[in-house]
Write a protein that holds these residues in place. Sequence first.
Motif, mmCIF file in Angstrom:
data_model
loop_
_atom_site.group_PDB
_atom_site.id
_atom_site.type_symbol
_atom_site.label_atom_id
_atom_site.label_comp_id
_atom_site.label_asym_id
_atom_site.label_seq_id
_atom_site.Cartn_x
_atom_site.Cartn_y
_atom_site.Cartn_z
ATOM 1 N N ASP A 184 0.830 -1.259 0.037
ATOM 2 C CA ASP A 184 0.055 0.031 -0.079
ATOM 3 C C ASP A 184 0.884 1.331 0.042
ATOM 4 O O ASP A 184 0.821 2.165 0.988
ATOM 5 C CB ASP A 184 -0.897 0.015 1.273
ATOM 6 C CG ASP A 184 -2.182 -1.112 1.036
ATOM 7 O OD1 ASP A 184 -1.701 -2.168 1.311
ATOM 8 O OD2 ASP A 184 -3.252 -0.884 0.706
ATOM 9 N N HIS A 227 0.349 3.408 -2.063
ATOM 10 C CA HIS A 227 -0.502 4.534 -2.526
ATOM 11 C C HIS A 227 0.159 6.163 -3.094
ATOM 12 O O HIS A 227 -0.280 6.946 -2.559
ATOM 13 C CB HIS A 227 -1.203 5.024 -1.197
ATOM 14 C CG HIS A 227 -2.467 3.887 -0.931
ATOM 15 N ND1 HIS A 227 -3.711 4.058 -1.537
ATOM 16 C CD2 HIS A 227 -2.545 2.876 -0.371
ATOM 17 C CE1 HIS A 227 -4.388 3.055 -1.109
ATOM 18 N NE2 HIS A 227 -3.915 2.437 -0.321
ATOM 19 N N ASP A 236 -2.181 -1.855 -3.767
ATOM 20 C CA ASP A 236 -2.435 -0.403 -4.118
ATOM 21 C C ASP A 236 -0.976 0.393 -4.136
ATOM 22 O O ASP A 236 -0.660 1.041 -3.190
ATOM 23 C CB ASP A 236 -3.005 -0.019 -2.523
ATOM 24 C CG ASP A 236 -4.462 -0.530 -2.553
ATOM 25 O OD1 ASP A 236 -5.056 -1.063 -3.479
ATOM 26 O OD2 ASP A 236 -5.358 -0.307 -1.718
ATOM 27 N N HIS A 254 -3.494 -8.948 -2.435
ATOM 28 C CA HIS A 254 -3.925 -7.792 -1.463
ATOM 29 C C HIS A 254 -4.789 -8.335 -0.539
ATOM 30 O O HIS A 254 -4.549 -7.755 0.576
ATOM 31 C CB HIS A 254 -4.611 -6.927 -2.470
ATOM 32 C CG HIS A 254 -4.588 -5.444 -2.016
ATOM 33 N ND1 HIS A 254 -3.493 -4.812 -1.483
ATOM 34 C CD2 HIS A 254 -5.751 -4.521 -2.020
ATOM 35 C CE1 HIS A 254 -4.051 -3.644 -1.243
ATOM 36 N NE2 HIS A 254 -5.578 -3.599 -1.278
ATOM 37 N N HIS A 288 -4.926 -1.552 6.266
ATOM 38 C CA HIS A 288 -4.304 -0.320 6.868
ATOM 39 C C HIS A 288 -4.394 -0.214 8.373
ATOM 40 O O HIS A 288 -4.712 0.841 8.985
ATOM 41 C CB HIS A 288 -4.904 0.800 6.411
ATOM 42 C CG HIS A 288 -4.788 1.268 4.817
ATOM 43 N ND1 HIS A 288 -3.322 1.958 4.517
ATOM 44 C CD2 HIS A 288 -5.138 0.648 3.789
ATOM 45 C CE1 HIS A 288 -3.464 2.053 3.246
ATOM 46 N NE2 HIS A 288 -4.413 1.321 2.734
HETATM 47 FE FE LIG Z 1 -4.905 0.439 0.200
#
Ligand SMILES: [Fe+2]
Length: 290
Positions: free
Chosen positions: A38, A40, A72, A175, A216
């Motif tokens: 992640d 991002h 991500d 994921h 997260h």
């Molecule tokens: Fe994410």
Amino acid sequence: MNIFNRRDFLATSAGLLAAPLLAADSPKPDFTFALCTDTHLGKPGADYVKRMRQTVAEINASPAELTIFCGDLVDSGETEARQKLYPEWVDIAKELKKEYTAVPGNHDPVEMFKKHIRKETEGVLEFKDYRFLTFADAEPNPGHLGVVTPEQIKWLQARLDEAKKKSQRVVLAAHVIYHENKHPDVGWYIKTGRAEFAKLLAANKQIVAFFGGHLHCGLRGWSDTFHGIHEVILPCVSYNRDRMLQNAPGFAIAESRPAWVLVDVFPTELVLKYKPVGADIAAEKKLALK
Ligand SMILES: [Fe+2]
């Protein structure tokens, strides 16, 4: 339940925080790998490009022999404005001195992933007596659940059969995790194809762990399904929320700093090290291998 928080770690392992990633007097693992999820890139609120660069530099300075990114990669990669960040993600990842691979997350359209990151969304990495199977299982934004297709089940079983023949232990990475992670967790799990995927997990004892990102919530996991597969949610390099999971089933590390994970592989255990970006290792979690 096994809780390991930062304060306990500091109390029981004084001095280690200031030590290098692999202390000279530590038992030597068979090998070490890195897990990162992640990233991002492009999300407002922080310089996530800079943070990924720093993470890559830290992995290069660690003993990690390979790195797996669990999705991500770019934030809201379905929007045109963000798609220019895929080549940038690749440029940063290419700075890794050792091999790396990645899977798409719900923020990464498969066509973007295939165009920029890897031609295939499924992959195999082998190192010593381990086989890492990476696969795409996230439904695209705005979805949050996981999907495993009959074709993927067939592909995974074929790769698992190869692993069995070679007496390899298998680590899965995607994921979205299989575990239901019911309340107080968010309940983002592999839903479509669940029964078939469950059969695959149950029938293949060579699978020792399944790593995912997506939640997260820091470093979090369970070992209560099938033959004790360690299902682990990785801390995110971008942001983690403290979901107050210390009394929930499974384990939860009381840490929410942006982080990646270094895994030391020993014959009888995996040792997961929570590595905050820009700070020393803050905690570790041992997962026993049968
Ligand atoms: Fe994410």
